[in-house]
Structure formats: C-alpha cells, structure tokens
Design a protein around this motif. Structure first.
Motif, PDB file in Angstrom:
ATOM      1  N   PRO A 168       0.804  -1.214   0.000  1.00  0.00           N
ATOM      2  CA  PRO A 168       0.000   0.000   0.000  1.00  0.00           C
ATOM      3  C   PRO A 168       0.845   1.276   0.000  1.00  0.00           C
ATOM      4  O   PRO A 168       0.346   2.349  -0.299  1.00  0.00           O
ATOM      5  N   MET A 169       2.120   1.155   0.368  1.00  0.00           N
ATOM      6  CA  MET A 169       2.956   2.350   0.466  1.00  0.00           C
ATOM      7  C   MET A 169       3.870   2.499  -0.752  1.00  0.00           C
ATOM      8  O   MET A 169       4.668   3.428  -0.811  1.00  0.00           O
ATOM      9  N   GLU A 218       3.843   3.525  -3.750  1.00  0.00           N
ATOM     10  CA  GLU A 218       3.997   4.732  -4.576  1.00  0.00           C
ATOM     11  C   GLU A 218       4.796   5.820  -3.860  1.00  0.00           C
ATOM     12  O   GLU A 218       5.276   6.759  -4.485  1.00  0.00           O
ATOM     13  N   SER A 219       4.961   5.677  -2.564  1.00  0.00           N
ATOM     14  CA  SER A 219       5.769   6.659  -1.841  1.00  0.00           C
ATOM     15  C   SER A 219       7.185   6.155  -1.574  1.00  0.00           C
ATOM     16  O   SER A 219       7.969   6.807  -0.893  1.00  0.00           O
ATOM     17  N   TRP A 265      11.856   2.786   5.357  1.00  0.00           N
ATOM     18  CA  TRP A 265      11.399   3.876   6.230  1.00  0.00           C
ATOM     19  C   TRP A 265       9.997   4.327   5.873  1.00  0.00           C
ATOM     20  O   TRP A 265       9.368   5.081   6.618  1.00  0.00           O
ATOM     21  N   THR A 266       9.508   3.897   4.722  1.00  0.00           N
ATOM     22  CA  THR A 266       8.143   4.237   4.313  1.00  0.00           C
ATOM     23  C   THR A 266       7.207   3.063   4.564  1.00  0.00           C
ATOM     24  O   THR A 266       5.990   3.210   4.579  1.00  0.00           O
ATOM     25  N   CYS A 267       7.789   1.892   4.740  1.00  0.00           N
ATOM     26  CA  CYS A 267       7.005   0.688   5.035  1.00  0.00           C
ATOM     27  C   CYS A 267       6.185   0.925   6.305  1.00  0.00           C
ATOM     28  O   CYS A 267       6.663   1.522   7.261  1.00  0.00           O
ATOM     29  N   ALA A 268       4.941   0.474   6.290  1.00  0.00           N
ATOM     30  CA  ALA A 268       4.068   0.672   7.450  1.00  0.00           C
ATOM     31  C   ALA A 268       3.888  -0.617   8.238  1.00  0.00           C
ATOM     32  O   ALA A 268       3.010  -0.697   9.098  1.00  0.00           O
ATOM     33  N   ALA A 269       4.706  -1.619   7.930  1.00  0.00           N
ATOM     34  CA  ALA A 269       4.632  -2.912   8.624  1.00  0.00           C
ATOM     35  C   ALA A 269       3.219  -3.495   8.580  1.00  0.00           C
ATOM     36  O   ALA A 269       2.741  -4.068   9.552  1.00  0.00           O
ATOM     37  N   CYS A 270       2.564  -3.360   7.439  1.00  0.00           N
ATOM     38  CA  CYS A 270       1.165  -3.789   7.333  1.00  0.00           C
ATOM     39  C   CYS A 270       1.038  -5.282   7.091  1.00  0.00           C
ATOM     40  O   CYS A 270      -0.051  -5.839   7.182  1.00  0.00           O
ATOM     41  N   HIS A 271       2.126  -5.932   6.685  1.00  0.00           N
ATOM     42  CA  HIS A 271       2.161  -7.385   6.480  1.00  0.00           C
ATOM     43  C   HIS A 271       1.389  -7.886   5.262  1.00  0.00           C
ATOM     44  O   HIS A 271       1.171  -9.080   5.105  1.00  0.00           O
ATOM     45  N   THR A 272       0.992  -6.967   4.373  1.00  0.00           N
ATOM     46  CA  THR A 272       0.286  -7.416   3.171  1.00  0.00           C
ATOM     47  C   THR A 272       1.209  -8.270   2.301  1.00  0.00           C
ATOM     48  O   THR A 272       0.816  -9.320   1.782  1.00  0.00           O
ATOM     49  N   LEU A 316       3.727 -10.050   3.142  1.00  0.00           N
ATOM     50  CA  LEU A 316       4.001 -11.354   3.759  1.00  0.00           C
ATOM     51  C   LEU A 316       2.936 -12.377   3.361  1.00  0.00           C
ATOM     52  O   LEU A 316       3.228 -13.519   3.025  1.00  0.00           O
ATOM     53  N   ARG A 324       1.213 -12.443   0.748  1.00  0.00           N
ATOM     54  CA  ARG A 324       1.168 -12.733  -0.691  1.00  0.00           C
ATOM     55  C   ARG A 324       2.451 -13.290  -1.287  1.00  0.00           C
ATOM     56  O   ARG A 324       2.433 -13.803  -2.406  1.00  0.00           O
ATOM     57  N   GLU A 375      12.280  -4.641   8.823  1.00  0.00           N
ATOM     58  CA  GLU A 375      12.643  -4.315  10.213  1.00  0.00           C
ATOM     59  C   GLU A 375      14.159  -4.440  10.403  1.00  0.00           C
ATOM     60  O   GLU A 375      14.787  -3.624  11.086  1.00  0.00           O
ATOM     61  N   CYS A 429      -4.930  -3.912   9.188  1.00  0.00           N
ATOM     62  CA  CYS A 429      -3.945  -4.992   9.080  1.00  0.00           C
ATOM     63  C   CYS A 429      -3.944  -5.958  10.246  1.00  0.00           C
ATOM     64  O   CYS A 429      -3.874  -7.168  10.084  1.00  0.00           O
ATOM     65  N   MET A 430      -3.981  -5.397  11.447  1.00  0.00           N
ATOM     66  CA  MET A 430      -3.558  -6.191  12.594  1.00  0.00           C
ATOM     67  C   MET A 430      -4.587  -7.219  13.074  1.00  0.00           C
ATOM     68  O   MET A 430      -4.261  -8.087  13.866  1.00  0.00           O
ATOM     69  N   ARG A 454      -3.492 -10.058   9.848  1.00  0.00           N
ATOM     70  CA  ARG A 454      -2.166 -10.492   9.449  1.00  0.00           C
ATOM     71  C   ARG A 454      -1.205 -10.452  10.622  1.00  0.00           C
ATOM     72  O   ARG A 454      -1.314  -9.528  11.446  1.00  0.00           O
ATOM     73  N   CYS A 506      -4.078  -1.075   4.385  1.00  0.00           N
ATOM     74  CA  CYS A 506      -3.484  -0.404   5.534  1.00  0.00           C
ATOM     75  C   CYS A 506      -3.847   1.074   5.519  1.00  0.00           C
ATOM     76  O   CYS A 506      -3.980   1.688   4.470  1.00  0.00           O
ATOM     77  N   GLY A 538      -1.907   3.342   6.703  1.00  0.00           N
ATOM     78  CA  GLY A 538      -0.687   4.142   6.734  1.00  0.00           C
ATOM     79  C   GLY A 538      -0.013   4.107   8.086  1.00  0.00           C
ATOM     80  O   GLY A 538       1.124   4.549   8.251  1.00  0.00           O
ATOM     81  N   ALA A 539      -0.744   3.619   9.075  1.00  0.00           N
ATOM     82  CA  ALA A 539      -0.198   3.371  10.416  1.00  0.00           C
ATOM     83  C   ALA A 539       0.600   4.560  10.948  1.00  0.00           C
ATOM     84  O   ALA A 539       0.195   5.708  10.820  1.00  0.00           O
ATOM     85  N   TYR A 540       1.770   4.274  11.531  1.00  0.00           N
ATOM     86  CA  TYR A 540       2.570   5.302  12.200  1.00  0.00           C
ATOM     87  C   TYR A 540       3.218   6.271  11.224  1.00  0.00           C
ATOM     88  O   TYR A 540       3.822   7.255  11.635  1.00  0.00           O
ATOM     89  N   GLN A 541       3.086   5.993   9.916  1.00  0.00           N
ATOM     90  CA  GLN A 541       3.675   6.933   8.963  1.00  0.00           C
ATOM     91  C   GLN A 541       2.969   8.284   9.001  1.00  0.00           C
ATOM     92  O   GLN A 541       3.470   9.262   8.471  1.00  0.00           O
ATOM     93  N   LYS A 562      -2.127   9.710   1.382  1.00  0.00           N
ATOM     94  CA  LYS A 562      -2.518   8.973   0.173  1.00  0.00           C
ATOM     95  C   LYS A 562      -3.366   7.765   0.551  1.00  0.00           C
ATOM     96  O   LYS A 562      -4.290   7.387  -0.146  1.00  0.00           O
ATOM     97  N   ARG A 563      -3.030   7.165   1.680  1.00  0.00           N
ATOM     98  CA  ARG A 563      -3.797   6.013   2.180  1.00  0.00           C
ATOM     99  C   ARG A 563      -5.205   6.462   2.580  1.00  0.00           C
ATOM    100  O   ARG A 563      -6.188   5.826   2.270  1.00  0.00           O
TER     101      ARG A 563
END
Ligand code: SF4
Ligand code: SF4
Ligand code: SF4
Ligand code: SF4
Ligand code: SF4
Ligand code: SF4
Ligand code: FES
Lengths: 135, 247, 294
Positions: free
Chosen positions: A40-41, A43-44, A71-78, A80, A82, A94, C153-154, C157, C192, C194-197, C207-208
């Motif tokens: 999801p991130m 494009e940034s 640093w733009t990853c939101a750890a959303c696990h999508t 993972l 897929r 991480e 997400c949480m 996943r 998601c 965008g969480a902590y971003q 954007k999210r």
C-alpha cells in the motif's frame, strides 16, 4: 525508477546480516514483484519492495539502508501474506531499519514533532512510530 | 579479611569507594563511611535525613551480578560493597506555563513525547531507592492518567537514578513531577474543611486564645507545650484528643 | 459470564468512545468485565527481530499480569494490542530458548509459559456469544444503514494470529449484518491506513486516507466500522486534511454501532470523540436522538 547495480559485486554480507537480525533469507526472492504490486505504500517508496530485495541480493547495503523503502514501510504485512516464496518481508524491512537504528540514529525526532500534532495524535501513533523509527 | 579493633569499639570492614578499598567502621551509613574515609561532600549530600534525594548511591555486592541502590544517608555499609555516588544525572526539565496548562494527558505528549518510547524493561523500578513503581507511573502517563501517576510517584525524591537506567532515555521523575503538580493544583478535589477553617481563622475565632498565649512566660509556655496530649505512635485517623480547645 | 480485559493506553485516553461503548455493550449482553488490575502499554507493534528480546518485554509483562489475575483468557479491543499480545504469546509458547531468556531476565516477575489465551472482542462476539444471540438482543436494528468494514492490518495479518482469513475475511461483514445494517464490501477493506507513517511520512499516509475514503465512497457506503484507534485517526480524523468533495465519510468503532443497536445509553458512545459526520449520520437516520446544538 531504475536501480543501479554495479557489475561484479555479489557480496552476501548484508543478506547474512539481515538473516541474523530477522531470521529471513532475502536471497530466496525470485523477483516476481508481487510484494510491490500489493504494497500500500509503494507509490511513496524509492525503490520498490522488489527492487530493494534485488539491491540486497547484490550486496548493495549502502543503497538499501539509505533507500526510503524500509522507512516508508508501514509494517502492514500485506506482502508477507502474498509472497509466493514465503519470505517474511516485514522482517527484512525491520532488519534494515534496525541496522540503522542500532547505530543510535533516529529517523524521527520525538521532540521535533509540532506540539499541535503531539496533542492531536493518539498514544498508539507515538508508541508505534517511536518503536519503528527511533533508536 | 582481618578486622581491626579501634578505640571506637566497632569492627572495621572493607568497602570500595569508586574502586578504592577503605576500612570503615561497620554500622556507619554510607555517607558517614565516605566521610570517615576522608572525603568531604560538596555535592551528593543534603538533608542527611532521606528526603532530599541528593545522595543516591549505587553499589554491587561481591558474588552477585545485580546492581543495588540506596540513599547514602540511610543505607548502612556492608563488607565488600563496591559503591559510587551518582549525585546528579543529566535529565532536563521542560519549562511550561503552569497557569495556562490543561491538566490532561496531552501535555505529557507535548512536553515529553519520549515517554512513549518506554519498553517496560522495569530497570527504573529496580534501581529506585524509594521503591517507587517507576515503570507503572510511566505506564499511567502513557495512558494520560495524571491522578494515577501522581499517586504512584508520591514517594519520589527526584534522585535521578531511574533516568540513569532508562532504556528509552526518559527523564521519568520530571514527568512524574509534572503530573503531581497538575494533579495537585488542578485536579485534586479541594478540601472543603480547609476553606471553612481558613474562614474561621480570618473571622478572628482564635484571636483570644492566641492573646492568652502571648501573655505567658517562657516557663508557662513550656508547661503548656509539654503537657499537651500527644497522639499515640500507633493509631489510625479516627484518633481524637480528649479536649480540643484550640480547634 | 466473566471476562478479563486489557484496555491498552489509547482506549484510556483518546479512544474512550471505543472502550465505553464496548463495555456498555458487554453489560447489555450480560457480561461482567474485569480490567486487569495492573498493566503496561503492550508496545503497539510486535517486534520483528529475532535477536532482540527487549521489545518483547512489554507484551509478555501484560500476559504475566493476566496470569497473575487468574485469567485463562484476556480480551482486547484494540487491534494492535490484540496482534502484539497474541504474537508475543505464541513466542512464549513455542520458543523455549527465548521463553527462558525472557523469564530469567524478569527476575521480579513469575515465570510465564503462554498459558493465557489472547482473544479479540470480535472473536468473543462471534465464537462465544454468536451473531444469533446479538440479533435477538437488538433494541434498535440499524436498518437501512450501509456499513462497510475496515479491517486494516492487525486483525488479519499474519495469519497465525489473524481472527479471520487474511485475504477473504467475513467477520465484520457478519457483525454488520447481525446489527440489522446492510453490510457492504469495498475494495480497500483489508488495506493499511498508513499506520505510524502519519508522523514520519504524513504525505504518504494521506494517500492512504484518500484511497480508503474514495474506495468506500465508490461503493456508496454510509459509514465505515473499524477496531483500531490508529486506523480511526488515519481514516477518520485525517479526512480533514483532504479537501474531499461530498463532506466527511463517517467512521465508527464497531462497538459504537453495537452499543446503539443494543440500546445502550448514548453517553457510552462518546460520539464527541469521533471525527466529523459520525453523530450527524445517526441522528439523520433517526437512530439516536438529535443533540441540542449550540
Ligand atoms: S513477492 Fe516475494 S519473491 Fe516476489 S519479489 Fe517480493 S519478496 Fe521477492
Ligand atoms: S509490510 Fe511494508 S513492504 Fe510489506 S506491504 Fe506493508 S508497507 Fe509494503
Ligand atoms: S522515581 Fe526515580 S527519581 Fe524518584 S526516587 Fe525513584 S529513582 Fe529517584
Ligand atoms: S527504564 Fe525507561 S524504558 Fe525501562 S521501564 Fe523504566 S521508563 Fe520504561
Ligand atoms: S497497542 Fe496501543 S493502545 Fe494498545 S497498549 Fe499498545 S500502545 Fe497502548
Ligand atoms: S490499518 Fe493501519 S493502524 Fe490499522 S491495523 Fe493496520 S497498520 Fe494498524
Ligand atoms: S542526603 Fe538527603 S536523602 Fe540523603
């Protein structure tokens, strides 16, 4: 964007370091691009998730650590869920973050966040951001 | 280790002050032992009564991996303790406008956002010489509960040892002080009997009694003072004096 | 039935509307809820490194508190608390070496071996109370309200702790249906927020927000329901940063709609803490009494 990979550099030191921190082997990536497609991130990010895996496979640790990807990853696990190779990509991300943070280099300055923002955001945002982005 | 007899009838025991071995009389406090060893306090000593927090000391015991702490003025020396005083540890208190401050959790986030970095390692609680549950008050602050933080941190004497151990680099005791000040001044319910009492005093209800005291000689005053009924050492809040002329 | 409950920090401050409405709903359903007597922040995100156990201390300590309270099961409301606690619990159950190291490090705590079970409130509704019982308890069915689930997400996943399928979940759709509303799926339900971003890369975060809100609008929904205070901030509150045409898309905690449908006292919903549009939507549909306007 294109990723520049110098010829003749196939050093697995960074892959091994990441495996040590995260337990994941980025060398198993087959460059299918699924992660980038679902991220999801993406494009940034610069470069994309798949491209970052390629940088790692070619031992380009400097470029990988400096890239905005982890640093733009939101750890959303999508990704993972897929990845056809079953790589726990969020753990790879991480590990990259940790390689920088463990040098005591913060990526967000808690005291630099504007006071209005600090008052507005829920505690969970601060806790999560500081976990991921401060040393 | 042989012990040496001295004129003051105390065994001498070895302690290590900043790595150097000294023989000091047992049963001294760490503070007196340090002075006995020849040091003079310029910092690291204040009230000598366990309330000012100036004399925080950390030590280790031989054969043990743990770090212990104590107030030098309150803790008795033990043979083979290895100690150093930590009279000060940098931890900056942030200025704010008390009158304008709103007493809720947002101000904690605004002044000390690093509170949210706490990892619950509990190193702070383990080092606290006052047995304050430091981790728990930081937890209370994270959830914006100023009243709970004020109550848990009540015994804190601002010695700074918690800040020296913090994994998250939080100046815990300053944040707790912020909570206590806001709670005490802006949240705690006002005691109604206090206002009533102040009213009685200013209306002159005690003027005559005071006037009487003013006419007494020093001897008479002493008699009245020593003759008054004292609260027993062990009692609860329900205790009342037999006679209560002055109140 | 008694439930042991772990709130987490945000539910005690910015997300009182989440906690109060959930507790009111549980009371309406006949549950007795006991909050853990002593607890710390879980840390919000499960640590993804294998060589650092420091960041596992916070969630494991919470699990120890649950064990000390004699709870066989601890219920959470916040998706991130659920995820962090459930994963830390798996670590303590399955990794003997790490379990030993953590237990040895926390000399001040009793040992923990993963005996407590971590459940999310939605699992409790589905698996122990059941949609039928909820349907039967409705006082004010949300008829005609088109509600879409935002899982984030949480809750889903990774799949070892997900409360439903990570790719095709239905739990929130079933929940919405049980309230008598019209469950409406939409393209970004499992994406998601965008969480902590929101703090580090706010542009990327926005954007999210835009993507989720636009996808929901395209499906013609009246409102979103979700289960995480960070999602609520990013999808609800952050809408004010978008110059979105058509006004705000209302966002609710799922427990708020549950409380309304169960006829719980409206104060428990604390709509004043929601982003714009939430209370207005329910008033307009006659589901709550119109508030006196200033
Ligand atoms: S999805 Fe997996 S295999 Fe495919 S590019 Fe991404 S990391 Fe590599
Ligand atoms: S975990 Fe990070 S890299 Fe993977 S999909 Fe989410 S944001 Fe992208
Ligand atoms: S809380 Fe910190 S500053 Fe206060 S007494 Fe304990 S260690 Fe000292
Ligand atoms: S030492 Fe710091 S990080 Fe550790 S529990 Fe105390 S406040 Fe939290
Ligand atoms: S997830 Fe959030 S709200 Fe829940 S305890 Fe952890 S930080 Fe606090
Ligand atoms: S959608 Fe965002 S805040 Fe919500 S659970 Fe996912 S990452 Fe967390
Ligand atoms: S000198 Fe004041 S506490 Fe020890």
């Amino acid at each position: 964007m294109s990723v520049f990979i110098p010829l003749g550099v196939l050093d697995d030191a960074v892959i091994r370091k990441i495996a040590e921190i995260s337990g994941e082997n980025a060398g198993r990536c087959m460059q299918c691009g699924t992660c980038s497609a679902v991220c999801p991130m993406v494009e940034s990010m610069q470069p994309s998730v798949r491209q970052l895996m390629l940088l790692l496979q070619h031992g380009q640790s400097g470029a990988a650590l400096e890239a905005s990807t982890a640093w733009t990853c939101a750890a959303c696990h999508t990704c993972l869920v897929r990845c056809p190779r079953g790589i726990d990509i969020p753990r790879v991300m991480e590990a990259i973050r940790q390689m920088v943070l463990r040098e005591n280099l913060d990526r967000i300055n808690p005291r630099g966040i504007p006071a209005e923002t600090l008052a507005a955001v829920p505690p969970i945002a601060l806790v999560a951001a500081f976990r991921k982005l401060t040393a | 280790m042989t012990t040496v007899k001295t004129g003051i009838a105390a065994e001498l025991i070895p302690i290590y002050i900043m790595g150097k071995r000294y023989l000091v009389p047992e049963a001294l406090t760490i503070m007196k032992a340090i002075e006995y060893a020849g040091y003079q306090f310029i910092r690291g000593c204040g009230c000598r009564g366990g309330v000012c927090g100036a004399c925080s000391t950390v030590f280790r015991r031989e054969g043990d991996y743990k770090i212990y702490s104590g107030l030098a003025c309150q803790t008795v020396v033990e043979p083979n303790m290895h100690l150093a005083q930590i009279p000060f540890y940098p931890a900056l208190r942030r200025p704010y406008d008390y009158a304008a401050a709103v007493a809720d959790g947002a101000i904690v986030a605004q002044l000390y956002p690093e509170v949210f970095r706490c990892v619950a390692c509990n190193a702070c609680t383990k080092i606290c010489p006052m047995d304050v549950q430091v981790m728990d008050y930081i937890g209370a602050l994270k959830r914006g509960d100023l009243a709970l933080a004020a109550s848990i941190s009540f015994d804190c004497i601002q010695c700074g040892l918690c800040a020296s151990r913090c994994m998250a680099e939080i100046p815990q005791y300053h944040v707790a002080q912020l909570a206590r000040r806001l709670y005490g001044g802006k949240l705690a319910p006002r005691a109604e009997h206090l206002a009533a009492m102040v009213g009685r005093i200013s209306s002159g209800a005690y003027r005559a009694l005071l006037g009487e005291l003013k006419t007494m000689s020093a001897k008479q005053l002493r008699e009245v003072y020593t003759g008054r009924q004292m609260e027993p050492a062990m009692t609860d809040e329900s205790w009342r004096p037999d006679e209560n002329v002055g109140l | 039935m008694k439930i042991s409950y772990y709130p987490g920090c945000t539910l005690k401050s910015k997300a009182r509307n989440f906690e109060d409405s959930a507790l009111a709903s549980l009371a309406a359903l006949g549950f007795e809820v006991t909050e853990l007597e002593r607890w710390n922040c879980c840390g919000a995100l499960f640590s993804l490194t294998t060589d650092d156990l420091l960041h596992q201390l916070a969630p494991v300590r919470v699990l120890i508190r649950a064990q000390q309270a004699g709870a066989g099961k601890v219920t959470t409301l916040c998706s991130q608390c659920y995820n962090t606690l459930a994963r830390a619990n798996r670590l303590m159950r399955e990794d003997e070496e790490k379990r030993n190291t953590l237990n040895q490090f926390m000399t001040e705590e009793p040992d923990y071996h993963g005996q407590v079970e971590v459940v999310h409130f939605l699992q409790l509704l589905r698996d122990e109370i059941g949609w039928e019982r909820i349907r039967a308890a409705l006082k004010r069915p949300l008829t005609g309200l088109k509600v879409a689930p935002f899982y984030g997400c949480m809750l889903l996943r990774p799949k070892e702790v997900g409360i439903d399928s990570p790719v095709k979940p239905s739990i929130l759709m079933d929940f919405i249906a049980a309230l008598g509303a019209t469950p409406t799926d939409f393209a970004a339900a499992e994406e998601c927020c965008g969480a902590y971003q929101v703090l580090a890369a706010p542009e990327a975060g926005l954007k999210r927000t835009r993507r989720v809100v636009e996808a929901a609008r395209a499906s013609g929904v009246d409102a979103l329901v979700l289960s995480c205070p960070l999602c609520e901030y990013n999808i609800g509150k952050q809408q004010q940063e978008l110059a979105a045409p058509g006004g705000a898309l209302p966002v609710f905690y799922f427990s708020q709609l549950l409380a309304v449908a169960l006829g719980a006292a409206e104060e428990s919903c604390r709509f004043d803490l929601n982003a714009a549009g939430a209370r207005e939507l329910l008033e307009e549909r006659g589901l709550i009494a119109a508030a006196a306007r200033k």
